[in-house]
Scaffold this motif. Structure first.
Motif, PDB file in Angstrom:
ATOM      1  N   LYS A  94      -9.177  -7.008   6.781  1.00 24.59           N
ATOM      2  CA  LYS A  94     -10.451  -5.809   7.266  1.00 24.59           C
ATOM      3  C   LYS A  94      -9.831  -5.573   8.656  1.00 24.59           C
ATOM      4  O   LYS A  94      -9.198  -6.380   9.446  1.00 24.59           O
ATOM      5  CB  LYS A  94     -11.728  -6.691   7.527  1.00 24.59           C
ATOM      6  CG  LYS A  94     -12.574  -6.772   6.452  1.00 24.59           C
ATOM      7  CD  LYS A  94     -13.752  -7.221   6.513  1.00 24.59           C
ATOM      8  CE  LYS A  94     -14.689  -7.296   5.246  1.00 24.59           C
ATOM      9  NZ  LYS A  94     -16.236  -7.710   5.506  1.00 24.59           N
ATOM     10  N   GLY A 142     -16.038   1.394  -3.218  1.00 25.36           N
ATOM     11  CA  GLY A 142     -15.504   1.328  -1.959  1.00 25.36           C
ATOM     12  C   GLY A 142     -14.186   1.948  -1.536  1.00 25.36           C
ATOM     13  O   GLY A 142     -13.615   1.705  -0.378  1.00 25.36           O
ATOM     14  N   ILE A 200     -14.689   9.955   4.271  1.00 25.63           N
ATOM     15  CA  ILE A 200     -15.378   9.149   5.397  1.00 25.63           C
ATOM     16  C   ILE A 200     -16.837   9.357   4.975  1.00 25.63           C
ATOM     17  O   ILE A 200     -17.322   8.259   5.192  1.00 25.63           O
ATOM     18  CB  ILE A 200     -14.928   9.658   6.803  1.00 25.63           C
ATOM     19  CG1 ILE A 200     -13.842   8.976   7.205  1.00 25.63           C
ATOM     20  CG2 ILE A 200     -16.262   9.082   7.679  1.00 25.63           C
ATOM     21  CD1 ILE A 200     -13.198   9.884   8.381  1.00 25.63           C
ATOM     22  N   ASN A 203     -18.336   6.629   2.890  1.00 30.30           N
ATOM     23  CA  ASN A 203     -18.530   5.418   3.583  1.00 30.30           C
ATOM     24  C   ASN A 203     -17.533   4.299   2.850  1.00 30.30           C
ATOM     25  O   ASN A 203     -18.156   3.376   2.347  1.00 30.30           O
ATOM     26  CB  ASN A 203     -19.810   4.934   3.624  1.00 30.30           C
ATOM     27  CG  ASN A 203     -19.918   3.658   4.436  1.00 30.30           C
ATOM     28  OD1 ASN A 203     -19.348   3.417   5.593  1.00 30.30           O
ATOM     29  ND2 ASN A 203     -21.000   2.953   4.237  1.00 30.30           N
ATOM     30  N   ASP A 217     -14.718   1.270   2.152  1.00 28.55           N
ATOM     31  CA  ASP A 217     -14.305   0.228   2.883  1.00 28.55           C
ATOM     32  C   ASP A 217     -12.678   0.268   2.824  1.00 28.55           C
ATOM     33  O   ASP A 217     -12.178  -0.512   3.580  1.00 28.55           O
ATOM     34  CB  ASP A 217     -14.671  -1.244   1.805  1.00 28.55           C
ATOM     35  CG  ASP A 217     -16.289  -0.986   1.781  1.00 28.55           C
ATOM     36  OD1 ASP A 217     -17.029  -1.168   2.920  1.00 28.55           O
ATOM     37  OD2 ASP A 217     -16.698  -1.432   0.811  1.00 28.55           O
ATOM     38  N   LEU A 231      -9.398   2.785   2.596  1.00 28.34           N
ATOM     39  CA  LEU A 231      -8.938   4.098   2.521  1.00 28.34           C
ATOM     40  C   LEU A 231      -7.387   4.160   2.322  1.00 28.34           C
ATOM     41  O   LEU A 231      -6.829   3.394   2.887  1.00 28.34           O
ATOM     42  CB  LEU A 231      -9.091   4.917   3.955  1.00 28.34           C
ATOM     43  CG  LEU A 231     -10.516   5.325   4.035  1.00 28.34           C
ATOM     44  CD1 LEU A 231     -11.356   4.266   4.894  1.00 28.34           C
ATOM     45  CD2 LEU A 231     -10.398   6.887   4.762  1.00 28.34           C
ATOM     46  N   LEU A 254     -11.144   4.301  12.379  1.00 26.38           N
ATOM     47  CA  LEU A 254     -11.664   3.600  11.128  1.00 26.38           C
ATOM     48  C   LEU A 254     -11.270   2.127  11.070  1.00 26.38           C
ATOM     49  O   LEU A 254     -11.862   1.256  10.387  1.00 26.38           O
ATOM     50  CB  LEU A 254     -11.055   4.532  10.006  1.00 26.38           C
ATOM     51  CG  LEU A 254     -11.527   5.691   9.822  1.00 26.38           C
ATOM     52  CD1 LEU A 254     -10.592   6.830   8.691  1.00 26.38           C
ATOM     53  CD2 LEU A 254     -12.994   5.777   9.193  1.00 26.38           C
ATOM     54  N   LYS A 314     -12.562  -0.952   8.523  1.00 27.91           N
ATOM     55  CA  LYS A 314     -12.055  -0.626   7.280  1.00 27.91           C
ATOM     56  C   LYS A 314     -10.603  -1.034   7.118  1.00 27.91           C
ATOM     57  O   LYS A 314      -9.971  -1.285   8.079  1.00 27.91           O
ATOM     58  CB  LYS A 314     -11.958   1.111   7.365  1.00 27.91           C
ATOM     59  CG  LYS A 314     -12.903   1.722   7.561  1.00 27.91           C
ATOM     60  CD  LYS A 314     -14.307   1.677   6.646  1.00 27.91           C
ATOM     61  CE  LYS A 314     -15.484   2.376   7.150  1.00 27.91           C
ATOM     62  NZ  LYS A 314     -16.709   2.352   6.349  1.00 27.91           N
ATOM     63  N   SER A 315     -10.252  -1.107   5.947  1.00 24.49           N
ATOM     64  CA  SER A 315      -8.969  -1.550   5.488  1.00 24.49           C
ATOM     65  C   SER A 315      -8.185  -0.357   5.018  1.00 24.49           C
ATOM     66  O   SER A 315      -8.616   0.577   4.098  1.00 24.49           O
ATOM     67  CB  SER A 315      -8.904  -2.418   4.263  1.00 24.49           C
ATOM     68  OG  SER A 315      -9.588  -3.678   4.504  1.00 24.49           O
TER      69      SER A 315
END
Length: 511
Positions: A289, A342, A423, A426, A428, A430, A454, A459-460
């Motif tokens: 994360k 996600g 985006i 939403n 988790d 990208l 981000l 976000k990962s």
């Protein structure tokens, strides 16, 4: 004194709601390599389309003087008859036709309506020799690499007896080796007396080859630079391009990295057309994360294939392995399921896979998550407008209106729309495939800031890039691939281009 081959004087070009060019002036000396530089949307491609007749005489104001003659080109055929040939950023080749057919398409070697194939093949072989491409002229374009396709485009230009060659982002899709070969080819053409205008965002390449520079900003000529008379370096060019100094090409980053959020385990896949040909073999990687993980590899290493096979199994067959998020295996067997779980994937080809170019910015921004603006399968236009306006502001998309046709935006702003679209789901995780390809340094900086924001929100992020300095500048950790296998993993702080290149050319796998 060297003769001026081309002069464009006080060129003004208007589109509905915007003045794309405002009294632009450019002079190009005969036998020179002239760099035309500017941010996305500065007017570079528009100016060259005016020159080549794509935008015909009468649709713009100002004068074109070529070889001391006033020209009023009404179409591209008239400019080509004068020896002016443009190669656009998007290659105009037909994949299913052979190299020979593509080179002489519209210029067939025919007599009384019958194509002379012997003559066609003979001339094709001669043209391919000029660009250093040793390949069967009957090979279909779809079966050769991007670098070779670029050389086919140049061969096509040479078949038209070109005197002034205009290249719009010719190395944007090429690896380092192919880029160097192309620049060397331009030097060879220069020795033979050819004049070139080169549009590129790769400033190091331009500094290594260009004799003079014209810089556009907001549709106006802001600088004409001659390295023989003044200091011209990257800082000088950037300051003129963006109107300010960029003291650092990459924004400052303060990573707050959490626990592992995303894992790919024992991932393997085979070629979609050849079930016996492995694309990916036992790939294992993870992302925390708030972490930005880079994926480095030479062309054909399997980076994009990995991203697409994970995102909804969009590429490949016989795919095996696990995708784990928050410690649990997730279903990514379709694009819808990947999004529901996600994941988001920004394709390297925004025009082909990322955007609907003929649709508005509004529709492109909302399309990946229509559920959020619909009730009982009926879209709420008011909600869509509100959403699009919010994303436009958040992504700093420069457009007169959210109703603007997306294809009319500059490359950098198109890329912001693609990012905004995803985006809006939403996600988790990208996966960003060549997120800054073909965009200028100012727009790149904005994209990097968005990626940082981000990551800071938890976000990962996985970033695939062919530009090693970019991966080193924005990543926390970098994996390397070769021949569909992970060959190494390094913290970005311990990596450099030499170490990465060594791992990228290493055979076998590390996991």
């Amino acid at each position: 004194m060297t003769k001026t081959l081309l002069e464009m004087k006080k060129i003004t070009k208007r589109f509905p709601g915007v003045k794309a060019l405002d009294n632009v002036n450019i002079q190009v000396k005969e036998g020179s390599i002239h760099a035309l530089i500017g941010e996305n949307g500065a007017g570079k491609s528009t100016l060259m389309k005016v020159l080549s007749g794509v935008y015909p005489y009468g649709t713009y104001e100002g004068d074109i003087l070529y070889d001391e003659e006033v020209c009023t080109f009404k179409n591209i055929n008239e400019s080509e008859a004068k020896g002016i040939v443009i190669i656009h950023q998007e290659l105009a080749l037909i994949p299913e036709l052979s190299i020979a057919e593509n080179i002489f398409l519209g210029n067939e070697q025919a007599s009384k309506g019958i194509v002379n194939w012997n003559e066609t093949i003979k001339k094709t072989v001669g043209l391919l020799e000029k660009v250093g491409l040793k390949i069967d002229p009957l090979t279909k374009v779809k079966d050769i690499g991007v670098g070779q396709q670029q050389l086919v485009e140049i061969s096509k230009a040479l078949s038209k007896n070109v005197d002034l060659l205009i290249l719009d982002e010719p190395t944007a899709s090429l690896n380092e080796t192919d880029s160097k070969n192309l620049l060397q080819l331009l030097r060879e053409f220069q020795k033979q007396g050819m004049t070139s205008i080169l549009i590129s965002h790769k400033l190091k390449e331009l500094l290594s080859i260009a004799d003079e520079f014209t810089i556009l900003r907001d549709g106006q000529t802001v600088a004409k630079l001659d390295p023989k008379k003044e200091t011209v370096d990257q800082n000088v060019i950037i300051k003129n391009m963006v109107g300010r100094e960029l003291t650092n090409l990459y924004p400052e980053r303060h990573p707050q990295i959490g626990e592992i959020n995303f894992e790919i385990k024992d991932w393997s896949a085979f070629h979609p057309l050849d079930g016996d040909r492995p694309l990916l073999t036992n790939i294992n990687l993870n992302v925390h994360k708030g972490e930005i993980v880079g994926l480095a590899g030479l062309m054909g290493a399997g980076r994009t294939e990995l991203a697409m096979s994970v995102f909804g199994r969009s590429y490949g067959r016989g795919i095996t392995g696990k995708v784990i998020k928050d410690g649990k295996e997730i279903n990514v067997s379709t694009v819808d399921k990947a999004i529901e779980n996600g994941l988001a994937y920004v394709s390297e080809d925004r025009k082909e896979f990322g955007l609907i170019l003929m649709d508005s910015v509004r529709k492109n921004l909302s399309i990946a998550n229509l559920k959020s603006i619909a009730k009982r399968n009926v879209l709420n236009l008011h909600k869509e407008v509100k959403l699009a306006e919010s994303l436009k502001e958040k992504m700093n998309v420069k457009t007169p209106s959210i109703e603007q046709i997306t294809g009319n935006l500059s490359g950098g702003n198109q890329q912001k729309v693609v990012l905004g679209k995803w985006i809006n789901t939403n996600p988790d995780v990208l996966i960003l495939d060549e997120p800054t390809r073909g965009i200028d340094v100012g727009a790149k900086f904005e994209i990097y800031k968005l990626i940082n924001d981000l990551a800071e929100s938890g976000k990962s992020i996985i970033v695939i890039s062919s530009e090693l300095p970019e991966l080193l500048g924005i990543s926390d950790r970098i994996y390397t691939l070769n021949e569909g296998k992970i060959t190494g993993e390094l913290p970005a702080a311990e990596a450099d281009q030499e170490k990465l290149m060594t791992l990228m050319t290493k055979s076998g796998g590390s996991n």
